[in-house]
Design an enzyme around this catalytic site. Sequence first.
Site, mmCIF file in Angstrom:
data_model
loop_
_atom_site.group_PDB
_atom_site.id
_atom_site.type_symbol
_atom_site.label_atom_id
_atom_site.label_comp_id
_atom_site.label_asym_id
_atom_site.label_seq_id
_atom_site.Cartn_x
_atom_site.Cartn_y
_atom_site.Cartn_z
ATOM 1 N N ASN A 22 -10.281 0.071 0.463
ATOM 2 C CA ASN A 22 -8.822 0.175 0.401
ATOM 3 C C ASN A 22 -8.327 -0.424 -0.924
ATOM 4 O O ASN A 22 -8.475 -1.623 -1.149
ATOM 5 C CB ASN A 22 -8.234 -0.591 1.606
ATOM 6 C CG ASN A 22 -6.711 -0.584 1.644
ATOM 7 O OD1 ASN A 22 -6.062 -0.152 0.703
ATOM 8 N ND2 ASN A 22 -6.161 -1.087 2.740
ATOM 9 N N HIS A 70 -3.171 7.302 3.484
ATOM 10 C CA HIS A 70 -3.638 6.034 2.920
ATOM 11 C C HIS A 70 -5.048 5.737 3.421
ATOM 12 O O HIS A 70 -5.348 5.879 4.607
ATOM 13 C CB HIS A 70 -2.679 4.904 3.313
ATOM 14 C CG HIS A 70 -3.126 3.568 2.831
ATOM 15 N ND1 HIS A 70 -3.583 3.359 1.551
ATOM 16 C CD2 HIS A 70 -3.220 2.359 3.465
ATOM 17 C CE1 HIS A 70 -3.922 2.087 1.409
ATOM 18 N NE2 HIS A 70 -3.720 1.466 2.552
ATOM 19 N N CYS A 91 0.813 -1.225 0.000
ATOM 20 C CA CYS A 91 0.000 0.000 0.000
ATOM 21 C C CYS A 91 0.841 1.267 0.000
ATOM 22 O O CYS A 91 0.335 2.358 -0.260
ATOM 23 C CB CYS A 91 -0.950 -0.001 1.193
ATOM 24 S SG CYS A 91 -2.059 -1.404 1.179
HETATM 25 N N1 COA Z 1 -18.850 -7.984 9.871
HETATM 26 C C1 COA Z 1 -19.332 -8.249 11.096
HETATM 27 N N2 COA Z 1 -18.549 -8.603 12.120
HETATM 28 C C2 COA Z 1 -17.230 -8.673 11.880
HETATM 29 C C3 COA Z 1 -16.665 -8.415 10.632
HETATM 30 C C4 COA Z 1 -17.535 -8.058 9.591
HETATM 31 N N3 COA Z 1 -17.116 -7.769 8.350
HETATM 32 N N4 COA Z 1 -15.333 -8.576 10.707
HETATM 33 C C5 COA Z 1 -15.059 -8.930 11.963
HETATM 34 N N5 COA Z 1 -16.205 -8.994 12.686
HETATM 35 C C6 COA Z 1 -16.370 -9.330 14.084
HETATM 36 C C7 COA Z 1 -15.277 -10.215 14.633
HETATM 37 O O1 COA Z 1 -15.554 -11.567 14.367
HETATM 38 C C8 COA Z 1 -15.338 -9.890 16.102
HETATM 39 O O2 COA Z 1 -16.395 -10.618 16.667
HETATM 40 P P1 COA Z 1 -16.283 -11.179 18.168
HETATM 41 O O3 COA Z 1 -16.143 -9.977 19.050
HETATM 42 O O4 COA Z 1 -17.564 -11.917 18.344
HETATM 43 O O5 COA Z 1 -15.069 -12.062 18.191
HETATM 44 C C9 COA Z 1 -15.746 -8.417 16.140
HETATM 45 O O6 COA Z 1 -16.289 -8.126 14.838
HETATM 46 C C10 COA Z 1 -14.596 -7.463 16.405
HETATM 47 O O7 COA Z 1 -13.534 -7.845 15.575
HETATM 48 P P2 COA Z 1 -12.173 -7.042 15.602
HETATM 49 O O8 COA Z 1 -11.191 -7.721 14.687
HETATM 50 O O9 COA Z 1 -11.763 -6.841 17.038
HETATM 51 O O10 COA Z 1 -12.634 -5.647 14.999
HETATM 52 P P3 COA Z 1 -11.824 -4.320 14.850
HETATM 53 O O11 COA Z 1 -12.552 -3.228 15.505
HETATM 54 O O12 COA Z 1 -10.353 -4.491 15.186
HETATM 55 O O13 COA Z 1 -11.914 -4.059 13.287
HETATM 56 C C11 COA Z 1 -10.591 -4.198 11.306
HETATM 57 C C12 COA Z 1 -11.342 -4.978 12.402
HETATM 58 C C13 COA Z 1 -9.960 -5.204 10.363
HETATM 59 C C14 COA Z 1 -11.604 -3.354 10.561
HETATM 60 C C15 COA Z 1 -9.515 -3.281 11.954
HETATM 61 O O14 COA Z 1 -8.737 -4.013 12.877
HETATM 62 C C16 COA Z 1 -8.602 -2.661 10.937
HETATM 63 O O15 COA Z 1 -9.026 -1.849 10.130
HETATM 64 N N6 COA Z 1 -7.302 -2.990 10.982
HETATM 65 C C17 COA Z 1 -6.363 -2.451 10.012
HETATM 66 C C18 COA Z 1 -6.500 -3.212 8.728
HETATM 67 C C19 COA Z 1 -5.795 -2.560 7.582
HETATM 68 O O16 COA Z 1 -5.652 -1.369 7.526
HETATM 69 N N7 COA Z 1 -5.367 -3.371 6.612
HETATM 70 C C20 COA Z 1 -4.766 -2.923 5.409
HETATM 71 C C21 COA Z 1 -3.410 -2.409 5.590
HETATM 72 S S1 COA Z 1 -2.809 -1.630 4.155
#
Ligand code: COA
Length: 318
Positions: free
Chosen positions: A274, A244, A110
């Site tokens: 993204n 980004h 990215c």
């Molecule tokens: N829809 C519904 N629920 C979802 C889901 C979706 N698409 N994706 C995950 N969940 C659930 C999980 O299973 C979890 O459930 P649980 O509490 O029962 O276990 C809950 O939501 C929370 O998950 P979590 O991973 O803690 O959420 P989060 O707030 O950390 O958000 C991301 C997840 C991926 C959105 C976030 O961590 C993020 O944006 N990280 C950076 C990713 C990134 O930038 N990647 C590219 C880099 S270039």
Amino acid sequence: MSLRIVSLGKGIPAHRVSNDDLAAFIDTSDEWIRTRTGIESRYVCRDESLTDLATAAATEAIERAGLAPSDIDLVIGSTFEGDYLTPSLSCCVAERLGTQCPAFDLNAACTGFIFALEVAAGFVERQKAKRVLIVCAEMMSKHIDWHDRSTCVLFGDGSAAVIVEPGEALKYISISTSPNSEMLSLPVGTGNSPFVHHGKTKGFLAMEGQKVFKFAVNVGAVELSKAMSALGMTPEEIDYFVLHQANKRIIDSIRAKVGQPEEKFPMNIQRYGNISSVAIPLLLLEMWESDKLKSGDVLFLSAFGAGMTAGSCVIVWG
Ligand code: COA
């Protein structure tokens, strides 16, 4: 310093996929995706190849600059996989455009656009190239596991191209790598070699979401303070923070650390998701098209990605 941006273009797939479209086949909801990421829709390839998107972006940038393909001295592609592993995406675009200059790809995930700018600046400064075409393009839809709701809702497909020429607009640029192959990865398979004992099939993009989130917020703030101290500037002197587009909450968290107003942090993640290294040049293009960018505006560009890579630059527009 060595260069300025003279034109931009984009290539976006025709098919728009809303959060509700995803909720029709995986266990997610529009509400979860919007509130956790800021994403409302993304574009996904159906009939287009990556070369189609990248060529459309490059052609638009060349035409908007009033140039011909023969005016381009170097094509740099930013992608982690074109339509072929070889020839590179940039070679495929060069073939379609009809350029005769060198063309190669780089992969900094990215952060690819910032890495490509740094490479372009080197070519321009050494007078090995006058006009460099940077084409960022990614088909994330072929790298994600459409059964994994924690990743497949985040990404989209698309391309954006930028033409740079010698100039004084680039005031600062920095790229870095904090080696880590666990946090965010996309494995390549081992093929069908009869000599490999433990063969692997091609995998899907995998990430440790919360670790990536923390890395992104931290590196965004660190990159800014490095740039400000190198230039003897303060964040108040930046007109736009073009970051980004991975998650609105990452951008909001960086903004909270920087203490600058929301209107200085443009976003288009809501419409595109993204698109890896495409995100920053696509956002710049949209700011340019909507006359948001005025000559003399000071822009701070910053990205992070798999590697873990990071990079930032300060550009004076116009
Ligand atoms: N829809 C519904 N629920 C979802 C889901 C979706 N698409 N994706 C995950 N969940 C659930 C999980 O299973 C979890 O459930 P649980 O509490 O029962 O276990 C809950 O939501 C929370 O998950 P979590 O991973 O803690 O959420 P989060 O707030 O950390 O958000 C991301 C997840 C991926 C959105 C976030 O961590 C993020 O944006 N990280 C950076 C990713 C990134 O930038 N990647 C590219 C880099 S270039």
